[in-house]
Scaffold this motif. Structure first.
Motif, PDB file in Angstrom:
ATOM      1  N   ASP A   1       0.828  -1.199   0.000  1.00 29.06           N
ATOM      2  CA  ASP A   1       0.000   0.000   0.000  1.00 29.06           C
ATOM      3  C   ASP A   1       0.870   1.260   0.000  1.00 29.06           C
ATOM      4  O   ASP A   1       1.706   1.467   0.885  1.00 29.06           O
ATOM      5  CB  ASP A   1      -0.929   0.009   1.213  1.00 29.06           C
ATOM      6  CG  ASP A   1      -1.932   1.144   1.159  1.00 29.06           C
ATOM      7  OD1 ASP A   1      -2.606   1.273   0.119  1.00 29.06           O
ATOM      8  OD2 ASP A   1      -2.035   1.910   2.134  1.00 29.06           O
ATOM      9  N   GLY A   2       0.662   2.070  -1.004  1.00 31.67           N
ATOM     10  CA  GLY A   2       1.432   3.307  -1.140  1.00 31.67           C
ATOM     11  C   GLY A   2       2.753   3.135  -1.847  1.00 31.67           C
ATOM     12  O   GLY A   2       3.387   4.127  -2.238  1.00 31.67           O
ATOM     13  N   ALA A   3       3.175   1.874  -2.033  1.00 31.10           N
ATOM     14  CA  ALA A   3       4.479   1.631  -2.665  1.00 31.10           C
ATOM     15  C   ALA A   3       4.359   1.337  -4.151  1.00 31.10           C
ATOM     16  O   ALA A   3       5.342   1.417  -4.883  1.00 31.10           O
ATOM     17  CB  ALA A   3       5.190   0.472  -1.971  1.00 31.10           C
TER      18      ALA A   3
ATOM     19  N   SER B   1      -5.210   2.093  -6.083  1.00 34.34           N
ATOM     20  CA  SER B   1      -6.210   1.809  -5.054  1.00 34.34           C
ATOM     21  C   SER B   1      -6.343   0.325  -4.755  1.00 34.34           C
ATOM     22  O   SER B   1      -6.913  -0.062  -3.736  1.00 34.34           O
ATOM     23  CB  SER B   1      -7.577   2.352  -5.496  1.00 34.34           C
ATOM     24  OG  SER B   1      -7.990   1.745  -6.708  1.00 34.34           O
ATOM     25  N   GLY B   2      -5.812  -0.516  -5.633  1.00 42.10           N
ATOM     26  CA  GLY B   2      -5.997  -1.952  -5.472  1.00 42.10           C
ATOM     27  C   GLY B   2      -5.301  -2.562  -4.274  1.00 42.10           C
ATOM     28  O   GLY B   2      -5.571  -3.719  -3.923  1.00 42.10           O
ATOM     29  N   THR B   3      -4.425  -1.822  -3.621  1.00 47.54           N
ATOM     30  CA  THR B   3      -3.702  -2.362  -2.472  1.00 47.54           C
ATOM     31  C   THR B   3      -4.495  -2.240  -1.173  1.00 47.54           C
ATOM     32  O   THR B   3      -3.987  -2.578  -0.108  1.00 47.54           O
ATOM     33  CB  THR B   3      -2.350  -1.650  -2.298  1.00 47.54           C
ATOM     34  OG1 THR B   3      -2.566  -0.242  -2.214  1.00 47.54           O
ATOM     35  CG2 THR B   3      -1.435  -1.962  -3.472  1.00 47.54           C
ATOM     36  N   VAL B   4      -5.713  -1.728  -1.269  1.00 46.34           N
ATOM     37  CA  VAL B   4      -6.602  -1.660  -0.104  1.00 46.34           C
ATOM     38  C   VAL B   4      -7.541  -2.858  -0.154  1.00 46.34           C
ATOM     39  O   VAL B   4      -8.312  -3.013  -1.091  1.00 46.34           O
ATOM     40  CB  VAL B   4      -7.412  -0.345  -0.084  1.00 46.34           C
ATOM     41  CG1 VAL B   4      -8.357  -0.338   1.122  1.00 46.34           C
ATOM     42  CG2 VAL B   4      -6.468   0.853  -0.032  1.00 46.34           C
ATOM     43  N   TYR B   5      -7.463  -3.713   0.864  1.00 51.24           N
ATOM     44  CA  TYR B   5      -8.262  -4.940   0.921  1.00 51.24           C
ATOM     45  C   TYR B   5      -9.559  -4.662   1.675  1.00 51.24           C
ATOM     46  O   TYR B   5      -9.543  -4.126   2.785  1.00 51.24           O
ATOM     47  CB  TYR B   5      -7.466  -6.040   1.623  1.00 51.24           C
ATOM     48  CG  TYR B   5      -8.237  -7.310   1.900  1.00 51.24           C
ATOM     49  CD1 TYR B   5      -8.597  -8.167   0.872  1.00 51.24           C
ATOM     50  CD2 TYR B   5      -8.580  -7.656   3.207  1.00 51.24           C
ATOM     51  CE1 TYR B   5      -9.285  -9.337   1.132  1.00 51.24           C
ATOM     52  CE2 TYR B   5      -9.267  -8.819   3.476  1.00 51.24           C
ATOM     53  CZ  TYR B   5      -9.622  -9.664   2.441  1.00 51.24           C
ATOM     54  OH  TYR B   5     -10.307 -10.826   2.700  1.00 51.24           O
ATOM     55  N   LYS B   6     -10.675  -5.008   1.060  1.00 54.27           N
ATOM     56  CA  LYS B   6     -11.987  -4.749   1.655  1.00 54.27           C
ATOM     57  C   LYS B   6     -12.523  -6.031   2.281  1.00 54.27           C
ATOM     58  O   LYS B   6     -12.758  -7.011   1.590  1.00 54.27           O
ATOM     59  CB  LYS B   6     -12.948  -4.246   0.579  1.00 54.27           C
ATOM     60  CG  LYS B   6     -14.221  -3.617   1.122  1.00 54.27           C
ATOM     61  CD  LYS B   6     -15.115  -3.204  -0.031  1.00 54.27           C
ATOM     62  CE  LYS B   6     -15.810  -1.904   0.301  1.00 54.27           C
ATOM     63  NZ  LYS B   6     -16.702  -1.485  -0.799  1.00 54.27           N
ATOM     64  N   LEU B   7     -12.714  -6.005   3.584  1.00 57.73           N
ATOM     65  CA  LEU B   7     -13.246  -7.161   4.312  1.00 57.73           C
ATOM     66  C   LEU B   7     -14.752  -6.979   4.496  1.00 57.73           C
ATOM     67  O   LEU B   7     -15.213  -6.289   5.404  1.00 57.73           O
ATOM     68  CB  LEU B   7     -12.550  -7.299   5.667  1.00 57.73           C
ATOM     69  CG  LEU B   7     -12.889  -8.555   6.483  1.00 57.73           C
ATOM     70  CD1 LEU B   7     -12.410  -9.803   5.776  1.00 57.73           C
ATOM     71  CD2 LEU B   7     -12.264  -8.462   7.876  1.00 57.73           C
ATOM     72  N   THR B   8     -15.520  -7.601   3.624  1.00 51.71           N
ATOM     73  CA  THR B   8     -16.983  -7.463   3.656  1.00 51.71           C
ATOM     74  C   THR B   8     -17.579  -8.591   4.506  1.00 51.71           C
ATOM     75  O   THR B   8     -18.318  -9.443   4.007  1.00 51.71           O
ATOM     76  CB  THR B   8     -17.551  -7.519   2.234  1.00 51.71           C
ATOM     77  OG1 THR B   8     -17.103  -8.736   1.605  1.00 51.71           O
ATOM     78  CG2 THR B   8     -17.070  -6.349   1.407  1.00 51.71           C
TER      79      THR B   8
END
Length: 554
Positions: free
Chosen positions: A342-344, A354-361
Motif C-alpha cells: 500500500d502506497g508503494a 487503489s488496489g492495495t486496499v483490501y476490503k473485508l466485507t
C-alpha cells in the motif's frame, strides 16, 4: 521502500516483447494442467512461482512487493470467494442431510407427467441451474447426472445433457461469484457487469432446453416435446435478464430457475406431452413403479429453502423501507491497507494505486447471507418434523459445515493460488502489458475477447478462476482500444460459460457420475461442437454489442 511503477515496456523497451514474456505464467499453467495433467493446485502453485520470477526479473518488481502482492491475492481468494462457495455448498448439503432433497427429486417425478424427457429438462436445466446458483464447482453436474441416470437415460446421453444444461447458469453461479470477482479485481461495479451478462447469457438459455431434447431423443424428441422446451427457455431467459438488470445479479440464477420451473408446471396443466411411452420403449426404460403420493406439506418443505434464499438476499441487498439494510450492512465493511504494497505501487503519475486496499466485507458478503439462510433452514428443519423424520439439528448442521470445508480444501487452495497469481500479474504490470498489446488489435478484439474466458474456464474448470486470470487484461485492453471495459468483462464471463462443458474437471465429474470412468474423451467429442458453436454465438453477440447493438450495454 522505494516506489514501483508498472511499465508496459519493461522488457527491452518493447510492449510486444513485454506482453510475450507476460504470457509465461499463463502458458505454464495451461501446459502443466493439460499437457502434463498435474493437479490444478499444483499447476497453480508452479504458475504462481513463474509469475513471481517474471515480475522480479522481467519487470523489475522488488521481491517484497511481489511476495506481498501474492498474499493479498490469496487473502481475497479465501475471503470472500472461498467463503461464499463454502456457504453455498453448506446450504445445499443441509437439504440433503435433512432428507428433504429426496422429496424434491420425487416432486420432479410428479411434475414431469411421466415423460422422462421433460423430467430430464426439469432436473438438468431448472434444478441444475438452482444448484449452480448455490453451490457450483461441479456439484450441479454430479447431482443431476445421477438423477437423470436413475430415470433410465443412457449414460453417455445423460452426461452430455447435464454438461449442456450447465451452460445457461454458469455466469451467475455460486451467487454470481465470477462477476463479483471481475468487479473486485478491476474496480468496476459488478452490478453493471452482471447487467451486461444479462444481455448475453439469455440468448444461450433460450435454446438449451431444445438442444437437450435433441440430445435425449433426436428429432423425434424435439417434435414431441418442443412446447415445453420453448416455455422453459423463454421463461428462464426472461427472468435471467430481469433479475440481473432490475433485481439482484447475485440471485439471478435462483430467480430464473424458480420462474422457469413454475412456468413449466403451469404449462403442463394445460398441455400434455406425447410420445412418452414410445421414448421408454425405444430406450428400454421400464415403467416406474407407483409410489406413495407426496403430501403438499412435504413438497412445500422441499421447495422452502430456495424461497428463503431469495427472501434473505432480497432483504440484504434491496430492502430500504424504514431501514436501509444494504447500506447498514455495507457500513460494517473494513478497509485494510495491505502491508508493504500500500502506497508503494504507483501509477505513471506517481499516485498510489487503489488496489492495495483490501476490503473485508464480513457482514455484507453473500457468504454471510447464505449462512443466515442456512441457519434459518436449520431451525425450520429442527422444529418442523414428521414423527421424528427430517430432523436436522444444529449439531448436524455444524458437522455438515465441517464436511464442506474438508471437501473444498483443494479447491480452496487452487482458488487462493490462482488469485495470488492474478494479483502478482496485475500489480507487476504483466496483465497491463498483455492488455496494451491486445488493444492494438483495435475493435476486432471485441470479437475475440470471449475466447479468453472460454480458454480460462476450459482449463481451470471455473469461470471464477478465468475471470481472476483475465479480468484486468480485458479491462486494460478495452480501455486502450476505446471499448467499454464492462462489456469485455461480461464477455470474459460469458465466454467462460461455454467453456465449462469441455473442462477436464467437468468431464471427469460427469463421467464418474454416470459410471463412464475412463471415457471422458467420448463425452468430450459430443460436447465440443456445441461448445464451439456457442462460443461463436457469444463472440458475434459481443462484437455487435460493441458496435450496432451498443444500446444493449448502455
Amino acid at each position: 521502500m522505494d516506489t514501483f511503477t508498472p511499465s508496459t515496456e519493461a522488457v527491452a523497451g518493447s510492449t510486444a516483447l513485454s506482453a510475450l514474456v507476460s504470457t509465461i505464467p499463463l502458458l505454464t499453467f495451461f501446459i502443466l494442467l493439460i499437457g502434463l495433467r498435474l493437479r490444478t493446485h499444483t499447476a497453480a502453485a508452479l504458475s504462481l512461482l513463474a509469475a513471481l520470477l517474471v515480475a522480479m526479473i522481467g519487470f523489475g518488481m522488488p521481491i517484497a512487493l511481489a511476495l506481498m502482492s501474492a498474499t493479498q491475492g490469496a487473502a481475497f481468494g479465501a475471503f470472500p470467494i472461498v467463503y461464499i462457495i463454502v456457504g453455498a455448498l453448506w446450504f445445499y448439503e443441509l437439504t440433503v442431510r435433512s432428507g428433504r432433497f429426496e422429496d424434491l427429486r420425487l416432486t420432479f417425478d410428479r411434475i414431469g407427467g411421466g415423460d422422462v424427457r421433460i423430467q430430464a429438462i426439469l432436473i438438468a436445466f431448472c434444478f441444475g441451474g438452482l444448484l449452480e446458483a448455490l453451490a457450483g464447482f461441479g456439484a450441479p453436474v454430479a447431482i443431476t447426472a445421477t438423477m437423470i441416470l436413475a430415470l433410465g437415460v443412457k449414460p453417455l446421453r445423460a452426461a452430455v445433457a447435464v454438461l449442456l444444461a450447465n451452460t445457461a447458469p454458469v455466469a451467475f453461479g455460486a451467487v454470481a461469484i465470477p462477476i463479483t470477482t471481475a468487479g473486485a479485481l478491476t474496480g468496476e461495479d459488478p452490478a453493471v457487469i452482471g447487467a451486461i451478462v444479462g444481455h448475453q447469457a439469455p440468448f444461450l438459455a433460450l435454446v438449451v432446453p431444445t438442444i437437450l431434447l435433441w440430445v435425449l431423443d433426436g428429432w423425434k424428441g424435439v417434435k414431441d416435446v418442443w412446447p415445453v422446451a420453448i416455455v422453459a427457455g423463454i421463461s428462464f431467459a426472461a427472468a435471467q435478464w430481469w433479475s440481473s438488470n432490475h433485481f439482484s445479479y447475485e440471485l439471478t440464477d435462483v430467480v430464473a430457475c424458480l420462474v422457469s420451473l413454475g412456468a413449466v408446471v403451469l404449462f403442463l396443466q394445460v398441455w400434455k406431452p406425447r410420445g412418452a411411452a414410445g421414448y421408454r420403449q425405444r430406450n428400454g426404460i421400464e415403467e416406474p413403479e407407483p409410489s406413495a403420493r407426496l403430501k403438499p406439506g412435504r413438497v412445500w418443505m422441499a421447495i422452502l429453502p430456495y424461497l428463503v434464499v431469495v427472501a434473505v438476499f432480497g432483504i440484504g441487498k434491496l430492502w430500504t423501507l424504514g431501514i436501509d439494510i444494504p447500506a447498514l450492512l455495507a457500513s460494517t465493511d473494513l478497509k485494510l491497507h495491505w502491508p508493504v504494497t500500500d502506497g508503494a505501487i504507483v501509477n505513471a503519475a506517481g499516485e498510489p494505486i487503489s488496489g492495495t486496499v483490501y476490503k473485508l466485507t464480513w457482514l455484507s458478503s453473500p457468504g454471510t447471507l447464505l449462512v443466515i439462510a442456512g441457519l434459518i433452514m436449520t431451525l425450520v428443519y429442527t422444529v418442523f418434523t414428521e414423527n421424528g423424520r427430517y430432523r436436522l439439528g444444529f449439531g448436524a448442521a455444524l458437522d455438515v459445515a465441517g464436511a464442506c470445508l474438508y471437501r473444498m480444501r483443494w479447491s480452496a487452495l487452487t482458488i487462493m493460488l490462482v488469485l495470488a497469481l492474478a494479483y502478482v500479474m496485475n500489480f507487476s504490470g504483466q496483465t497491463i502489458a498483455i492488455g496494451t498489446f491486445l488493444a492494438s488489435l483495435g475493435g476486432i478484439f471485441a470479437f475475440l475477447s470471449p475466447t479468453l474466458g472460454w480458454v480460462g474456464t476450459a482449463v481451470t474448470g471455473s469461470d471464477t478462476s478465468a475471470n481472476a486470470l483475465f479480468s484486468n487484461l480485458q479491462h486494460t485492453a478495452a480501455t486502450n482500444a476505446g471499448l467499454d471495459p464492462n462489456l469485455l468483462l461480461a464477455a470474459n464471463t460469458s465466454g467462460g460459460v461455454v467453456g465449462k462443458m469441455i473442462s477436464p474437471q467437468s468431464l471427469t465429474i460427469a463421467a464418474t457420475a454416470v459410471k463412464l470412468e475412463g471415457q471422458e474423451s467420448e463425452i468430450f467429442k459430443k460436447v465440443l461442437p456445441w461448445s464451439l458453436g456457442f462460443l461463436l454465438v457469444v463472440c458475434t453477440l459481443v462484437y455487435l454489442q460493441s458496435t450496432v447493438l451498443s444500446w444493449m450495454v448502455g
